[in-house]
Write a protein that holds these residues in place. Structure first.
Motif, PDB file in Angstrom:
ATOM      1  N   ARG A 166       0.852  -1.194   0.000  1.00 19.43           N
ATOM      2  CA  ARG A 166       0.000   0.000   0.000  1.00 19.43           C
ATOM      3  C   ARG A 166       0.890   1.248   0.000  1.00 19.43           C
ATOM      4  O   ARG A 166       1.889   1.316   0.708  1.00 19.43           O
ATOM      5  CB  ARG A 166      -0.891  -0.006   1.234  1.00 19.43           C
ATOM      6  N   THR A 192      -9.975   4.333  -5.379  1.00 16.95           N
ATOM      7  CA  THR A 192     -10.665   5.240  -6.310  1.00 16.95           C
ATOM      8  C   THR A 192     -11.305   4.474  -7.478  1.00 16.95           C
ATOM      9  O   THR A 192     -11.917   5.099  -8.357  1.00 16.95           O
ATOM     10  CB  THR A 192      -9.674   6.280  -6.887  1.00 16.95           C
ATOM     11  N   THR A 201       1.659  12.026  -9.319  1.00 12.84           N
ATOM     12  CA  THR A 201       2.469  11.264  -8.347  1.00 12.84           C
ATOM     13  C   THR A 201       3.556  10.462  -9.068  1.00 12.84           C
ATOM     14  O   THR A 201       4.723  10.441  -8.644  1.00 12.84           O
ATOM     15  CB  THR A 201       1.567  10.272  -7.551  1.00 12.84           C
ATOM     16  N   ASP A 213       0.144  -1.198  -6.151  1.00 10.22           N
ATOM     17  CA  ASP A 213      -0.219  -0.431  -4.950  1.00 10.22           C
ATOM     18  C   ASP A 213      -1.719  -0.613  -4.697  1.00 10.22           C
ATOM     19  O   ASP A 213      -2.554   0.017  -5.367  1.00 10.22           O
ATOM     20  CB  ASP A 213       0.121   1.052  -5.181  1.00 10.22           C
ATOM     21  N   VAL A 250      -7.175   7.724 -15.105  1.00  7.80           N
ATOM     22  CA  VAL A 250      -6.070   7.378 -14.199  1.00  7.80           C
ATOM     23  C   VAL A 250      -5.085   8.541 -14.115  1.00  7.80           C
ATOM     24  O   VAL A 250      -4.579   8.868 -13.034  1.00  7.80           O
ATOM     25  CB  VAL A 250      -5.388   6.073 -14.673  1.00  7.80           C
ATOM     26  N   TYR A 308      -3.617   9.843 -10.662  1.00  4.20           N
ATOM     27  CA  TYR A 308      -2.281   9.346 -10.270  1.00  4.20           C
ATOM     28  C   TYR A 308      -1.132   9.842 -11.148  1.00  4.20           C
ATOM     29  O   TYR A 308       0.034   9.572 -10.843  1.00  4.20           O
ATOM     30  CB  TYR A 308      -2.285   7.808 -10.276  1.00  4.20           C
ATOM     31  N   LEU A 339       3.022   3.612  -4.856  1.00  2.00           N
ATOM     32  CA  LEU A 339       3.048   4.399  -6.102  1.00  2.00           C
ATOM     33  C   LEU A 339       4.075   5.528  -6.053  1.00  2.00           C
ATOM     34  O   LEU A 339       4.798   5.756  -7.030  1.00  2.00           O
ATOM     35  CB  LEU A 339       1.650   4.987  -6.340  1.00  2.00           C
ATOM     36  N   THR A 342      -3.522  -0.338 -11.965  1.00  2.00           N
ATOM     37  CA  THR A 342      -4.337   0.407 -10.992  1.00  2.00           C
ATOM     38  C   THR A 342      -5.758  -0.132 -10.851  1.00  2.00           C
ATOM     39  O   THR A 342      -6.504   0.358 -10.010  1.00  2.00           O
ATOM     40  CB  THR A 342      -4.419   1.901 -11.383  1.00  2.00           C
ATOM     41  N   ASP A 345      -3.642   0.568  -2.636  1.00  2.00           N
ATOM     42  CA  ASP A 345      -4.367   1.808  -2.300  1.00  2.00           C
ATOM     43  C   ASP A 345      -5.042   2.430  -3.524  1.00  2.00           C
ATOM     44  O   ASP A 345      -6.026   3.154  -3.381  1.00  2.00           O
ATOM     45  CB  ASP A 345      -3.413   2.842  -1.681  1.00  2.00           C
ATOM     46  N   THR A 346      -4.513   2.165  -4.715  1.00  2.00           N
ATOM     47  CA  THR A 346      -5.135   2.766  -5.907  1.00  2.00           C
ATOM     48  C   THR A 346      -6.568   2.251  -6.104  1.00  2.00           C
ATOM     49  O   THR A 346      -7.369   2.904  -6.752  1.00  2.00           O
ATOM     50  CB  THR A 346      -4.313   2.485  -7.194  1.00  2.00           C
TER      51      THR A 346
END
Ligand code: NAD
Ligand code: GLY
Length: 350
Positions: A18, A172, A52, A166, A45, A49, A21, A129, A168-169
């Motif tokens: 997590r 979203t 980042t 990752d 995307v 993202y 990215l 993602t 965590d993506t």
């Protein structure tokens, strides 16, 4: 950080953690001497993202370029591919530079194919993602674009130099696409891993995020194992197609509009399990599929679905190869003459 190493024609790491990215630049730096990294992504995307990833790459010494195309399967085509080639050419990308696929399976497949073919091949990294891309399409080196005549008809095997995953993506990712990816996740449980299946049974679409990192790592490791045994898809890799024979027929019957791929695969798994599994196993699969908001069957009559099972241009002969799971966690490849399959499934002979 978990690292899973794939030993295929190219050996490469898959990093899972997590929040990873923002470290993509430092990690990619270890895998390549490229001076320029060309990020290929879609508009959805990119908006979330893109910055980042570009920042992290720049902070680690890459000259960064970015090509953004409209999201969706319709973009996985020769027009977008040619635009990518033109972009790489205009920016003097050389064979020692690299591409970075940032997005779902559409971005991963087309970027991988560009990397396989531009200048006869250059390095690329996958940053998946979507759930489907994290557990399936970013691993194993299948790259492709669609033709008007069918999906994934032009492609190449080209392994990435690394995959950065990752979880965590997924926060979203629209719920419809999360459910879609869960169709493939359930498939992994059915074909290889009864423990994974049991974990999935204990969760639903609402709370599966709690165990997502573990699920992703387990699925990737199953795919790693399958790919290492059969990188070029001549045997064992076919078990990844459980639910896909009928699933593709469902997608095609409904003109790719009513059911997402994962939903069609989920229904395809259940329809196949109804034919081949004990009632208790069939019921467990249906319950699990339903708890992730996926269909266990479709309205389309079997006699209209079965002829569409044969519409796979990659089919070797008049025989159909398909996957059955008689128990949870074990898959077998079966081959049947197409006409016999039609009768067996309860459809009419094609
Ligand atoms: P996709 O790439 O179209 O992504 C789905 C949608 O989610 C898109 O609108 C995208 O913009 C959006 N999205 C992605 N990540 C997001 C995020 N984190 N937050 C918000 N939105 C996000 O579709 P997909 O389901 O990821 O992949 C499907 C494709 O994968 C198909 O083309 C299929 O053929 C291919 N595929 C390839 C393999 C392989 O082995 N190469 C395996 C399975 C599927
Ligand atoms: N998604 C099927 C494969 O990679 O073989």
């Amino acid at each position: 950080m978990r690292t899973i190493t794939v030993h295929a024609s190219q050996t490469y790491p898959i990093w899972i953690e997590r929040g990873l990215l923002a470290q993509c630049g430092a990690l990619l730096r270890k895998q390549t001497k490229a001076q320029t990294a060309a990020v290929i992504t879609d508009d959805h995307v990119d908006a979330i993202y893109g910055d980042t990833v570009v920042q992290s790459l720049e902070q680690n010494g890459f000259h960064v370029l970015k090509f953004v195309f409209p999201h969706g399967e319709a973009s996985k085509c020769s027009t977008t591919l040619n635009q990518i080639y033109d972009f790489l050419c205009e920016n003097n990308i050389t064979r020692t530079d690299c591409l970075v696929a940032l997005g779902g399976g559409v971005v991963g497949d087309i970027t991988g194919f560009a990397a396989a073919t531009y200048l006869r091949g250059l390095d690329y990294m996958q940053i998946p993602t979507s759930l489907l891309a994290q557990v399936d399409s970013s691993v194993g080196g299948k790259t492709a674009i669609d033709l008007p005549g069918g999906k994934n008809l032009v492609g190449a095997f080209k392994q990435p130099v690394a995959v950065l995953c990752d979880p965590d993506t997924l926060q979203t990712l629209p719920k419809e696409f999360l459910a879609d990816g869960m169709g493939e996740v359930i498939k992994y449980g059915m074909i290889r891993d009864a423990e994974l299946f049991a974990l999935l049974e204990q969760h639903t679409l609402e709370n599966v995020a709690e165990v997502m990192e573990e699920i992703i790592a387990t699925c990737i490791d199953i795919k790693r194992d399958v790919v290492e045994h059969d990188e070029f898809d001549t045997g064992e890799r076919m078990i990844l197609n459980f639910g896909h024979t009928l699933g593709h027929a469902v997608e095609s019957y409904y003109h790719y509009e009513t059911y997402t791929h994962g939903a069609a695969v989920a229904a395809g798994m259940c329809m196949m399990a109804e034919k081949t599994c004990a009632a208790e196993i069939y019921q467990r699969l249906c319950n699990c599929v339903a708890s992730y908001g996926l269909p266990t069957s479709v309205e389309a009559p079997m006699d209209q679905l079965v002829p569409l099972c044969g519409n796979d241009k990659k089919r070797a002969s008049a025989s159909l190869r398909f996957i059955v799971c008689e128990t949870i966690g074990a898959a077998q490849i079966r081959t049947m003459p197409f006409g016999e399959f039609a009768v067996w499934m309860g459809g009419t002979r094609a």
